[in-house]
Each structure stands twice: as structure tokens, then as C-alpha cells.
Scaffold this active site. Structure first.
Site, PDB file in Angstrom:
ATOM      1  N   TYR A 142       0.828  -1.212   0.000  1.00  0.00           N
ATOM      2  CA  TYR A 142       0.000   0.000   0.000  1.00  0.00           C
ATOM      3  C   TYR A 142       0.862   1.262   0.000  1.00  0.00           C
ATOM      4  CZ  TYR A 142      -4.739  -1.852   0.689  1.00  0.00           C
ATOM      5  OH  TYR A 142      -5.959  -2.445   0.525  1.00  0.00           O
ATOM      6  N   LYS A 192       3.141 -15.320   1.667  1.00  0.00           N
ATOM      7  CA  LYS A 192       3.453 -16.151   0.507  1.00  0.00           C
ATOM      8  C   LYS A 192       4.961 -16.370   0.497  1.00  0.00           C
ATOM      9  CE  LYS A 192       1.351 -17.043  -2.961  1.00  0.00           C
ATOM     10  NZ  LYS A 192       0.904 -18.392  -3.435  1.00  0.00           N
ATOM     11  N   ASP A 224      -2.908 -17.955   0.071  1.00  0.00           N
ATOM     12  CA  ASP A 224      -3.934 -18.531  -0.813  1.00  0.00           C
ATOM     13  C   ASP A 224      -4.605 -19.732  -0.144  1.00  0.00           C
ATOM     14  OD1 ASP A 224      -1.511 -19.916  -1.035  1.00  0.00           O
ATOM     15  OD2 ASP A 224      -1.782 -20.415  -3.146  1.00  0.00           O
ATOM     16  N   ASP A 248      -6.359  -7.140   3.629  1.00  0.00           N
ATOM     17  CA  ASP A 248      -7.507  -6.478   3.001  1.00  0.00           C
ATOM     18  C   ASP A 248      -8.427  -7.532   2.394  1.00  0.00           C
ATOM     19  OD1 ASP A 248      -9.035  -4.308   1.931  1.00  0.00           O
ATOM     20  OD2 ASP A 248      -8.086  -4.682  -0.014  1.00  0.00           O
ATOM     21  N   ASP A 252     -12.178  -9.287   4.046  1.00  0.00           N
ATOM     22  CA  ASP A 252     -13.477  -9.239   3.370  1.00  0.00           C
ATOM     23  C   ASP A 252     -14.077 -10.635   3.297  1.00  0.00           C
ATOM     24  OD1 ASP A 252     -13.480  -6.522   2.861  1.00  0.00           O
ATOM     25  OD2 ASP A 252     -14.093  -6.764   0.770  1.00  0.00           O
TER      26      ASP A 252
HETATM   27  C1  IPM Z   1     -10.463  -1.446   3.771  1.00  0.00           C
HETATM   28  C2  IPM Z   1     -10.714  -0.771   2.459  1.00  0.00           C
HETATM   29  C3  IPM Z   1      -9.588   0.214   2.187  1.00  0.00           C
HETATM   30  C4  IPM Z   1      -8.317  -0.578   2.021  1.00  0.00           C
HETATM   31  C5  IPM Z   1      -9.807   1.165   1.019  1.00  0.00           C
HETATM   32  C6  IPM Z   1     -11.105   1.916   1.131  1.00  0.00           C
HETATM   33  C7  IPM Z   1      -8.654   2.120   0.857  1.00  0.00           C
HETATM   34  O1  IPM Z   1     -10.878  -1.698   1.448  1.00  0.00           O
HETATM   35  O2  IPM Z   1     -10.339  -0.752   4.784  1.00  0.00           O
HETATM   36  O3  IPM Z   1     -10.417  -2.688   3.788  1.00  0.00           O
HETATM   37  O4  IPM Z   1      -8.013  -1.068   0.912  1.00  0.00           O
HETATM   38  O5  IPM Z   1      -7.600  -0.720   3.002  1.00  0.00           O
HETATM   39 MG    MG Z   2     -10.955  -3.713   2.138  1.00  0.00          MG
END
Ligand code: IPM
Ligand code: MG
Length: 367
Positions: A142, A192, A224, A248, A252
Site C-alpha cells: 500500500y 506467501k 492462498d 484487506d 473481506d
Molecule cells: C479497507 C478498504 C480500504 C483498504 C480502502 C477503502 C482504501 O478496502 O479498509 O479494507 O483497501 O484498506
Molecule cells: Mg478492504
């Protein structure tokens, strides 16, 4: 003694709507639990861009550095999609994380019993699920340099750099081991190492830190495989420690196991300040949800649970955090549902405000 201070940054989309409910909860704690906060409010994301031409002004950044905790709603929306990369709403969020040095991002994925049917996985795989992902938040791909898009041999080339120092890996690992000590004492580190040198270093450093936490059972997994295991048998995990980008994606994935993104909070923690509290920002995992913005439909629970995390991690009010979490569990068990939580059986969803009402009523009933 003065009250602890909170900076509220509602942001864009449904951010302001869900944050309004959080403000009611904050007021409740002031009135009913003698736990008052000095609350100030400011702009972030597209809302800040509209006013200042930048997604986070220097003044707001300075305020965030001074308060005891920041509560953020959400940033982004279609109106800002075509802005230059440097002023996109997300840059405001990334600046807060980087300049406050919030290296440990705690993303719990907990499945509420009342919602186990909402998961895309079979109920028995997710009922009782309670995972904590610790995502490194201030380094890795990032932020690594060099980065950018340039021309080579008449062709555009996009570059990002995955870079980790051992100190960066180590401080996040310590945060993850500390959490594991307070939970089921199991930590799985994901990278990884089979293809990335940064992954080899990651594995080495986490193994070294383990020497200070011999009671914790440490395992390593390629990221993975970790993604696969998360959907195959998520309950095998307690705490997961991983880098910024894998975190990230994996968070999710873990979030969706619980049925709704509208339920999950997060905490981003940094180094201790002079008063002993960690630098901290709390935000729901969900985004700004432009499709339902302004309709009063958004689920405020993730944002309210983020405030519960603030009570626990910034203000040492674990019992009061538990009270708020129990109130939410209670209203869900009683059948309170926002639109995102409507099952096949249907029914009339509660509005954002009505969900706030029932949670406040449950808090009152807890006294
Ligand atoms: C998260 C989001 C952020 C990230 C974005 C909005 C920059 O996806 O907090 O998971 O990628 O970290
Ligand atoms: Mg995210």
C-alpha cells in the site's frame, strides 16, 4: 479531570446516517453511565474534498493526532470516482492510517447466533464463529516505493512495491500474540513465503517473536491456502496475522462468512500516547454503500460495534463494551432486522433510526 475526547468523521454515503446512531449511543453513555466524551466532528473523504479540495485537510489531520480516539464512518462514492488519484476519498483514510501510524488493524469476524442462516456457508460451519484478523496497516504494498505508472519502451508500466522491515513485521506480530493470549491462544500467520522474499522474512520474524509467547500455538499458512481454509473450515482459526494487502482481501472474505458486512467493526491501533492510550481509529468494515445512501436503510450495527471496540481498546471499559455488544445480540435475537438482514421469510425491515431506537431500549433494559 477532563472527559476523554473523540473526533467523529462521518465521511460519505451512509457514513453520516450510521454515525448519527452512534452519537445517540455516545450520549446514552454520558447520561446513563456517567461516561461522557468530548465529541468534535469534521470532514473526511469526498465530503472534505467538496469543501477543501482535499480528502483530509491538514487541520483535521492535526485534530486526529490530538484526540483520544477517532471514529470514522465511510469514504467514497461514484461522484468521486474520476478524481485524480491523489485526492480520491480513500487517500484521506490512508493518510490517517499512515500519519497516526496505526499499524495494527483488528478485524473481528464474529457470527451472531441469530444470523447464522445468513452466511453463504452452511450454518454448522459458521455458528459460533469468532475470528480476529490482525492486518498490518501502515506498510507493505500500500505504501512501498517505488510506485507509479511510467513509460518503458513506449509502453505504460504500473509499479508497486511490497516492502517490510523486520521492525514493522515484529510490532504487528506482538499485537497479534497479545490478542491471542487473551483469546484461545492460537495464532496463524499468513504470507506467501513460497514466492515472496518479504514472505520469507515475515515467517522468520513471526517465528522469532513467538519465543516471547510460548503459550501461544503458532502456525504458518500460505495466504492462498488461508483463503481456501477460511471458506472450508473457518472455525479452525482464532487469531490470524497477515500483511496489508492479504489482510484487506482475507478480511473481506472472513467478514462475509458472518452473513453481512453491515455487522462488522474494526479498530486500528498505534503506539501508546503520553496518556497511555494507544493512538486509535475505529471504523465499520463496510463501505459508503452509495446504492442505499440517504434512504434510511443502512444497518448502523457495524459502526455501533466500532464504538464498542473504542470503549474496550481505548478507554479500558470492557464491561461497558460488553453491555453494548449484549444489547445488539439481544435485539437480533428478538428479530430486529435492517434491510441487509432480511432472510427469505421476509418481513418489514427496520430503518437505520429504528435500529438505533431498539438498541437504545435494550441498553436501558440492561440497567
Ligand atoms: C479497507 C478498504 C480500504 C483498504 C480502502 C477503502 C482504501 O478496502 O479498509 O479494507 O483497501 O484498506
Ligand atoms: Mg478492504
Amino acid at each position: 479531570m477532563s472527559n476523554p475526547s473523540l473526533l467523529i468523521l462521518p465521511g460519505d454515503g451512509i457514513g453520516p446516517e450510521v454515525m448519527t446512531q452512534v452519537k445517540r449511543i455516545i450520549d446514552w453513555y454520558g447520561e446513563k453511565r456517567d461516561l461522557a466524551f468530548d465529541v468534535s466532528e469534521d470532514l473526511v473523504g469526498g465530503a472534505a474534498y467538496d469543501k477543501h479540495g482535499v480528502p483530509l485537510s491538514d487541520e483535521t489531520m492535526a485534530k486526529a493526532q490530538e484526540v483520544d480516539a477517532v471514529l470514522l464512518g465511510a469514504v467514497g462514492g461514484p461522484a468521486y470516482d474520476n478524481l485524480d488519484f491523489s485526492v480520491k476519498p480513500e487517500r484521506g483514510l490512508l493518510r490517517l492510517r499512515k500519519e497516526m501510524d496505526l499499524f495494527a488493524n483488528l478485524r473481528p469476524a464474529q457470527c451472531f447466533d441469530a444470523l447464522a442462516d445468513f452466511s453463504s456457508l452452511k450454518k454448522e460451519l459458521v455458528a459460533g464463529l469468532d475470528i480476529m484478523i490482525v492486518r498490518e496497516l501502515t506498510s507493505g504494498i500500500y505504501f512501498g516505493e517505488p510506485r507509479g505508472i511510467h513509460i518503458e519502451d513506449n509502453m505504460r508500466v504500473g509499479v508497486n512495491t511490497q516492502r517490510y522491515t523486520e521492525a514493522e513485521i515484529e510490532r504487528g506480530a506482538r499485537a497479534a500474540f497479545e490478542l491471542a493470549m487473551k483469546r484461545d491462544k492460537k495464532l496463524c500467520s499468513m504470507e506467501k513465503a513460497n514466492v515472496m522474499e518479504s514472505g520469507i522474512l515475515w515467517r522468520d520474524v513471526v517465528t522469532e517473536v513467538h519465543a516471547d509467547y510460548p503459550e501461544v500455538e503458532l502456525s504458518h499458512m500460505y495466504a492462498d491456502n488461508g483463503a481456501m481454509q477460511l471458506v472450508r473450515a473457518p472455525k479452525q482459526f482464532d487469531v490470524i496475522y497477515t500483511d496489508n494487502l492479504f489482510g484487506d482481501i482475507l478480511s473481506d472474505c472472513a467478514a462475509m462468512l458472518t452473513g453481512s458486512l453491515g455487522m462488522l467493526p474494526s479498530a486500528s491501533l498505534g503506539l501508546p500516547m503520553a496518556n497511555g492510550r494507544p493512538k486509535a481509529m475505529y471504523e465499520p468494515v463496510h463501505g459508503s454503500a452509495p446504492d442505499i445512501t440517504g434512504q434510511g436503510k443502512a444497518n448502523p450495527i457495524a459502526c455501533i460495534l466500532s464504538f464498542a471496540m473504542a470503549l474496550r481498546y481505548s478507554f479500558d471499559q470492557g464491561e461497558e463494551a460488553g453491555r453494548l455488544e449484549a444489547a445488539i445480540e439481544k435485539v437480533l435475537a428478538d428479530g430486529a432486522r435492517t434491510g441487509d438482514l432480511m432472510g427469505p421469510e421476509g418481513g418489514t425491515p427496520l430503518s437505520t433510526i429504528e435500529m438505533g431506537d431498539v438498541i437504545l431500549a435494550a441498553l436501558d433494559a440492561s440497567l
